[in-house]
Design a protein around this motif. Structure first.
Motif, short mmCIF file in Angstrom:
data_model
loop_
_atom_site.label_atom_id
_atom_site.label_comp_id
_atom_site.label_asym_id
_atom_site.label_seq_id
_atom_site.Cartn_x
_atom_site.Cartn_y
_atom_site.Cartn_z
N ASP A 264 -2.43 4.15 -3.92
CA ASP A 264 -2.95 4.83 -4.59
C ASP A 264 -1.93 6.44 -5.10
OD1 ASP A 264 -3.26 2.32 -6.39
OD2 ASP A 264 -5.02 2.60 -6.51
N LEU A 317 0.07 -3.45 -2.13
CA LEU A 317 0.64 -3.86 -3.37
C LEU A 317 0.18 -4.92 -4.09
CD1 LEU A 317 3.08 -0.86 -4.95
CD2 LEU A 317 0.97 -0.86 -5.43
N ASP A 318 0.13 -6.05 -2.59
CA ASP A 318 -0.81 -7.21 -2.96
C ASP A 318 -1.98 -7.47 -2.69
OD1 ASP A 318 -0.67 -10.22 -2.82
OD2 ASP A 318 0.33 -10.50 -0.69
N PRO A 319 -1.91 -7.89 -4.22
CA PRO A 319 -3.68 -7.97 -4.20
C PRO A 319 -4.15 -9.28 -3.52
CG PRO A 319 -2.36 -8.04 -6.57
CD PRO A 319 -1.54 -8.36 -5.50
N CYS B 438 2.88 0.32 -11.30
CA CYS B 438 1.14 0.41 -10.35
C CYS B 438 0.79 1.31 -9.69
CB CYS B 438 1.73 -0.75 -8.73
SG CYS B 438 2.08 -2.53 -9.06
N ASN B 439 2.20 2.44 -9.42
CA ASN B 439 2.05 3.91 -8.46
C ASN B 439 1.57 4.72 -9.90
OD1 ASN B 439 3.06 2.88 -6.43
ND2 ASN B 439 5.43 4.35 -6.08
N GLY B 442 -1.93 3.30 -11.26
CA GLY B 442 -2.68 3.29 -10.10
C GLY B 442 -3.21 1.01 -10.06
N SER B 443 -3.31 0.37 -9.29
CA SER B 443 -3.66 -0.42 -8.72
C SER B 443 -4.32 -1.46 -9.52
CB SER B 443 -3.07 -1.02 -7.38
OG SER B 443 -1.64 -0.97 -7.08
N ASP B 444 -5.84 -0.42 -10.06
CA ASP B 444 -6.88 -1.43 -10.71
C ASP B 444 -6.77 -1.45 -12.18
OD1 ASP B 444 -7.51 -1.56 -8.24
OD2 ASP B 444 -8.67 0.44 -8.07
N SER B 456 2.28 -9.54 -5.76
CA SER B 456 2.62 -8.22 -5.25
C SER B 456 3.82 -7.84 -6.46
CB SER B 456 2.61 -8.10 -4.11
OG SER B 456 3.77 -8.76 -3.53
N PRO B 457 4.33 -6.68 -6.55
CA PRO B 457 5.22 -6.35 -7.60
C PRO B 457 6.84 -7.31 -7.20
CG PRO B 457 3.99 -4.92 -7.16
CD PRO B 457 3.85 -5.70 -6.29
#
Lengths: 679, 679
Positions: A264, A317-319, B438-439, B442-444, B456-457
């Motif tokens: 992040d 970025l892959d959950p 995402c960047n 944030g991924s959360d 993933s994207p």
């Protein structure tokens, strides 16, 4: 990519791992491949392996100090030996005899001679009662002491304390140093980097990414005991192979919280900076062919870094990947539940999470002022001079890393390098990095205002670069030898700027060091718990120190990717892209096409676990013979930074048979072939 | 660059200004150039000028609807008319007669027929008692009403309410519409964009950046009353010239606080996004020649935007420039001190500063979710379908801009465009823009998680693009005509995603609109005070509506830059760069070199005040004859966005003599020359 296998403390497959030479995976290799790694075999490979202080690997390939590495490892040197009139990058280079070999003054090579575990000595100086700052100082002092080399041996010896397992162990590496190194052979860049950025980190691939240097001692070729025998047949499909090289950094042992922060924060910041730089350098390069020559090394480096980081981020970025990784961490912590160390380990994880997520603003300032805001070789020299003047007044054990007596030679090598400095290129980079500073901290920030001194970034960069005298090496020497008095008295604008920001950088570095110490201590506790569970047989994260990687030559059946490519494929790829850059070939290659064996192997892939820094590593068969030189990984290997997946990750090598063919049929380098043939 | 002249309410030099056609600078031009702008002359120029709805300008150049614009204005269309096999970008195109002219279905052209000041009508509906939300709704309703066109005239008429002086005035523009437009002539891209990104925004320059279209009516060439006579001699050094075109956006009237925000926030964000996209597109383009063709338009647009923004930022990062600008603002405010409006104006400035600096997080979310996070043509179609379904249920006056009945034709033009959609290119851009989301958030972030759906994207982008049926135009029509019921019932993954984010985007847009309204009301007060001081004779910021710019043809003596370049210079520049892209020339040009007049003018520069959107604008002499077509500005003109400096800022045109020469000597386009020659 989704099914990435995670490192686990309990099980490691033989093809995963960047193994310590003093903790080799003997059992795993014997079990999986039925091959017994003998100590003599290992010693020979270790001492034939070479570290390039520019950030790559290599190997001795003749008893007279001949060395093999990648073209891209040598590129900075090859470019600095070039001029607008004599472009070795474009035209290549071959010394027909030793008298023609070209000295590269700024290059230092290291050969690892011995390793000693000094964990107990390092840990003994840090006690629970110390403040973090005291711990930093104590650790710095003991490391400086361990790294000391008797003054009469500094020309040939170097000692590094390597921090392993993110702080779980400390080993002392002693190296043989070589500082007289000369260029022997380099192909044209069109071959050395065929396919350029588009084909980088891809396979199939067609690169003659190799070049030869020679180590000298006392003005004569160095006579070495250990060197690798050249296997003229190259790599065979399915065979067991070993890579001995210097992987730079991996982050597999980081906690989940650290990896999330990387995802992040760290990687997005890196890419923001790197995208900006790539655009700047590309645009400038395209304007003029001489621009292109000057910016080439920086551009290639930036593109390479961007691809690697993009791939790492792609993985993070892959959950599902993150979930799997998180579960592995939880499993490890669960496995401690009955252990008395549980509380300590839980606290260590919590400490790390808290520590890394505080002081965002200061960390950004440090990244900028300490590195990214001043993209200029001349400013770097000014800063080194300012730091050296202050550090030289301190006792050796208290100095900043890099300024100890034991590192003096290397420091001076960089400081007094006669690498050409191009003022237009300096201004370009400095102006843009100053603008980046403005963007990140805002134009009203007091430091930003002071740095710009009332000018725009572009005008300020012009003023600094045109005003400094630091491109004159004699001037650098005078300031260096004059020490603090000379530096303080200097009115050179670069020196003044470096002095102006030095105080804030020192404050920020102190904070960062203290934070690192806290994280290191926490990691030491986690590592101890892991050792208790599984022993010290695990391999640690990469640290640009020598590692052994085990693998086999193989394609990727699921993607129909073959195990190697041939010269025929090179010409076909070029034709497919109409011979346009970066798929163009020199005329000499087109003329000699008929003589080159169509089916001779050019590049091959293997399952070896490698990463950046492994470039130029020798890859050997079970007889210890050289079958190739590592130069790349495929896209799926780029996430090696955080995890390795044998199914799709591949190391990419130039085949020893392909190099031989080119030296023979295209370059007519009989002198080198004879030397490689000699026993 | 440092001494940039600022706009001031009290004095404007004749060469600065993007003048309204209903407020022409008659006195200034007469005073400085001794030329009297007559109404008939002005009307003829106005009605010969054309706006391209793709974002450029152009002009009629024959009574049969022949049109001149830039190659780069037509590039998107030329590329969409190309295929891997028939590449009009590479090979150029010439219709030898009207039957060969190629229909471009998605293009709409507008010709300005009349202007009416409707400020009083618009301001009357907004009262002090209204909440901001009520004011937004009231303003939207009156504008929608004013823009209404009787249903039997929508095919040929368009009405736009143009907001001028940042909200100080509203004018109603009525246009003649042309929607049947055909491609007549385009040179090879190597000529149209000779020098590529490196030479872009530079001078000397050598570009044949022009192409010809033709407007049709009822299946036949449109017969037009007003068109520009072609001057075969081109532009003369020192002569008075006028540009009539559609400058897109300038920010000269912004308050200092707004410009600071642009400097510290808006431009850095733009460049971060754009650098990332440029790197992505370049890297992908370099992999393969068909990739290059597919990505070309997007890449060129990105590079162009990057250069322009970098230059603007370069201006704003100059502390002296900002200081001068701040002083001008203060002087204006000081000049009001005795005026009763002082308090109101002070409050207006304060309101703007407060308003623009709040809700950073929401603004970022809106930029991402509303635009930057979904870089995909197919997603854009999905979002339009989702919005149209909701908007069509509302009364016309309450709909989002773009969804009114008066805009229905244009909406459908975009929605049902048969422009090719390349799935690999869609996935590339969507994956990267999702990663950017995402960047930044944030991924959360819950929205990010929902958007990715556990993938993933890259995988999510593949799933969306491979899963959607929206590349099928019939499918789009079915969903559009089926309205809300059809859209709600759709299981198309792109539609589902667009619906998922629609609610949050609407909430964010509401906030942004309310904020804009507050700023607009404050600017209206500032504008009123300026009008009171200096009348309405000032020119307002650019708004992609027709403007007149006055200037003279001249080099830059201080930089030794000549007023024009010649064909000889083109061949020399190509040779200097070894004929490598982007400096390569087609074989046909090399063959015909002997026939081309060495000294015939190719490009010339003038002091006209222009900006993006002016591309393709006619540039005429005092007789109203066409002497060239605007295609660029030099680097110093790029800061025109915030200020204009006559000393170094130059508009760059293709010379009418140079175009004639190429049509004659290289392309043998007798049909076109005859048409241009005809009275």
């Amino acid at each position: 990519m989704l099914g990435i296998l995670l490192l686990s403390p309990l099980q490691t497959r033989a093809d995963e791992g960047m193994w310590l030479f003093n903790r080799p995976p003997i059992k795993q290799v014997e079990k999986k491949y039925g091959f017994r790694i003998e100590q003599a075999w290992l010693d020979h490979l270790q001492k034939s392996s070479v570290r390039f202080n520019t950030g790559g690997s290599g190997s001795f390939i003749s008893k007279n100090g001949l060395l093999l590495t990648n073209h891209h490892v040598g590129a900075g040197i090859i470019n600095s030996l070039s001029t607008a009139g004599k472009n070795l990058m474009e035209d290549g280079f071959l010394a027909r005899d030793q008298s023609q070999e070209l000295p590269c003054n700024d290059l230092e090579l290291n050969v690892l001679m011995s390793i000693r575990d000094v964990t107990a000595e390092v840990e003994a100086v840090v006690t629970d009662k110390m403040s973090t700052e005291e711990a930093v100082a104590a650790r710095r002092a003991i490391i400086a002491k361990l790294q000391e080399v008797p003054s009469d041996e500094t020309a040939t010896k170097r000692r590094d304390v390597v921090t392993l397992y993110q702080g779980g162990a400390y080993h002392l590496y002693e190296y043989r140093r070589y500082s007289d190194v000369r260029l022997v052979f380099a192909p044209e860049r069109r071959l050395g980097a065929f396919g350029g950025d588009p084909d980088n980190f891809e396979f199939p691939r067609y690169c003659l990414d190799c070049c030869f240097f020679r180590a000298y001692e006392n003005g004569k070729p160095a006579v070495v005991e250990n060197y690798l025998k050249w296997n003229r047949n190259g790599a065979r499909d399915g065979e067991l192979v070993f890579v001995s090289g210097h992987p730079g950094t991996t982050n597999r042992e980081l906690t989940q919280a650290q990896v999330e922060r990387m995802r992040d924060n760290g990687l997005p910041y890196y890419l923001e900076r790197s995208n900006r730089k790539e655009v700047l350098l590309s645009a400038w390069s395209e304007k003029d062919k001489e621009n292109k020559r000057r910016a080439l090394g920086a551009l290639v480096g930036t593109q390479n870094g961007r691809k690697a980081r993009t791939a790492s981020l792609h993985g993070l970025l892959d959950p599902k990947f993150m979930e799997t990784r998180g579960s592995a961490e939880n499993e490890f912590r669960e496995s401690l539940k009955s252990d008395k160390s549980t509380a300590e380990v839980d606290e260590a994880f919590a400490t790390i999470e808290k520590e890394i997520n505080k002081d965002d603003a200061s960390r950004l300032r440090f990244a900028l002022l300490g590195r990214d805001a001043f993209d200029s070789t001349l400013f770097g020299i000014a800063r080194t001079l300012v730091q050296a003047a202050d550090e030289s007044l301190k006792p050796d054990a208290e100095r900043l890393a890099g300024f100890n007596e034991a590192r003096r030679k290397i420091l001076e090598l960089g400081l007094f390098s006669d690498d050409p400095v191009y003022k237009d290129f300096e201004i370009l980079r400095l102006a843009d990095s100053l603008a980046f500073l403005c963007n990140k901290l805002g134009s009203d920030d007091p430091t930003v205002k002071a740095v710009l001194g009332g000018l725009s970034p572009a005008r300020r960069a012009e003023q600094l670069v045109n005003g400094t005298a630091l491109e004159d090496i004699a001037r650098r020497k005078a300031l260096y030898e004059g020490g603090k008095a000379a530096v303080d008295a200097s009115a050179d604008p670069m020196i003044l700027l470096a002095r102006m920001v030095d105080g804030e950088i020192r404050r920020l570095r102190k904070m960062e060091e203290a934070s690192d110490e806290v994280v290191k201590q926490a990691h030491a506790k986690i590592a101890k718990a892991r050792f208790a569970l599984a022993g010290e047989s695990r391999y640690p994260d990469a640290t640009f120190s020598l590692r052994l990687s085990v693998g086999r030559v193989t394609g990727i059946p699921s993607q129909k990717v073959p195990f190697h490519t041939t010269y025929d494929g090179l010409f076909a790829r070029s034709a497919d892209q109409d011979g346009k850059p970066p798929f163009d070939l020199p005329e000499s290659w087109k003329e000699k096409r008929g003589a080159i064996g169509k089916d001779v192997a050019m590049n091959f892939i293997s399952t070896n676990d490698i990463t950046g820094g492994n470039s130029g590593s020798p890859i050997v068969d079970r007889n210890g013979e050289l079958v190739g030189v590592i130069f790349d990984g495929n896209f799926d290997s780029l996430v090696n930074n955080v995890a390795y997946d044998e199914k799709t990750a591949r190391a990419v090598s130039v085949d020893s048979a392909g190099i031989w063919e080119a030296l023979d049929k295209v370059y007519g380098a009989e002198n080198l072939l004879d030397e490689l043939n000699a026993e």
